[in-house]
Design an enzyme around this catalytic site. Structure first.
Site, mmCIF file in Angstrom:
data_model
loop_
_atom_site.group_PDB
_atom_site.id
_atom_site.type_symbol
_atom_site.label_atom_id
_atom_site.label_comp_id
_atom_site.label_asym_id
_atom_site.label_seq_id
_atom_site.Cartn_x
_atom_site.Cartn_y
_atom_site.Cartn_z
ATOM 1 C CG HIS A 55 -2.022 -0.996 1.188
ATOM 2 N ND1 HIS A 55 -3.136 -0.908 1.987
ATOM 3 C CD2 HIS A 55 -2.199 -2.094 0.418
ATOM 4 C CE1 HIS A 55 -3.962 -1.905 1.719
ATOM 5 N NE2 HIS A 55 -3.423 -2.648 0.776
ATOM 6 C CD GLU A 57 -1.615 4.715 3.263
ATOM 7 O OE1 GLU A 57 -1.417 3.726 2.521
ATOM 8 O OE2 GLU A 57 -2.748 5.177 3.476
ATOM 9 C CB CYS A 88 -1.659 2.051 5.932
ATOM 10 S SG CYS A 88 -1.313 1.073 4.448
#
Lengths: 158, 158
Positions: A55, A57, A88
């Protein structure tokens, strides 16, 4: 001229659009900033990298830590084009970031097929109430390793 | 002879002890299994790799996905020497693992200085009640990117 939070966020959003169009993954990007300087950028590449943890982040946190040579991002802030999912969000805590700025919300994400909201509800439940089966295997060896950690003289806490 | 869940867990625990002693990071390891075969192993290397996301489960998930060439680990199970933190639990959901086996609990972890329980409480809170400041910057550009994703004909869902 100093950049505003809106400037950094616009940059994160532009990155999310660009990388999504290029086929790297979902429409998400994040930027990590220290003072007025960008330390790292990340964008979603779950499907292109075959990595469900990639992801925006997480990618940005990993890169910022490499850039700064530290497992702590204390003193840094993260700009994410969308409210972080629970994975995240927890990573932001572990990385000790000071603050999160976000644009789209988990409900916006749910509307385009990313059900982060469901994940938030699952994680808040007691273990036995979750849809994912979790089974404890209670072995004394496991606790022994934890005691060894406590007694380890040269351990690095994080 | 087929291995039992206890056998796989003992292997994960032994790995956690070995890598902790060697100084890689905290006393945690995980093994991902498909049928009777180990697909990947992971151990905590937060402090040695300067990566706050390098928890045992995340490392094992990333490696298993590379091994299988897929962002989905459907059909696989994970053995973790400790109950996953919220970051790793959410990663297990994203990776679509079928089941989690764990030995030590989040309370055992709290006793040796890893306050996963605090993190579970934080993540379950409303945004404004968390200790970590989260600020929304509501920009229409962000939602426009989400609409582009919806309309993208060749998108790969995950």
């Amino acid at each position: 001229m100093a950049k505003s939070p809106e400037d950094f966020m616009r940059q994160a959003i532009a990155l999310s659009a660009h990388k999504m169009e290029a086929g790297f993954g979902g429409p998400f990007a994040a930027i990590i900033v220290k003072g007025d300087e960008i330390v790292a950028q990340g964008f979603n590449r779950v499907t292109s990298a075959n990595d469900p943890t990639a992801h925006a982040e997480i990618v940005a946190i990993r890169e910022a830590c490499q850039e700064l040579g530290s497992f702590s991002l204390e003193g840094c802030e993260i700009y994410s084009s969308c409210e972080p999912c629970p994975m995240c969000l927890a990573a932001v805590y572990w990385a000790r970031l000071d603050k999160i700025y976000y644009a789209n919300t988990r409900l916006d994400a749910a509307e385009i097929g990313f059900d982060d909201d469901h994940l938030y509800r699952e994680i808040s439940k007691k273990i036995e109430a979750r849809v994912l089966p979790m089974v404890r295997i209670d072995l004394p060896e496991a606790r022994a390793v934890f005691r060894q950690w406590q007694d380890k003289p040269d351990k690095v806490m994080y």
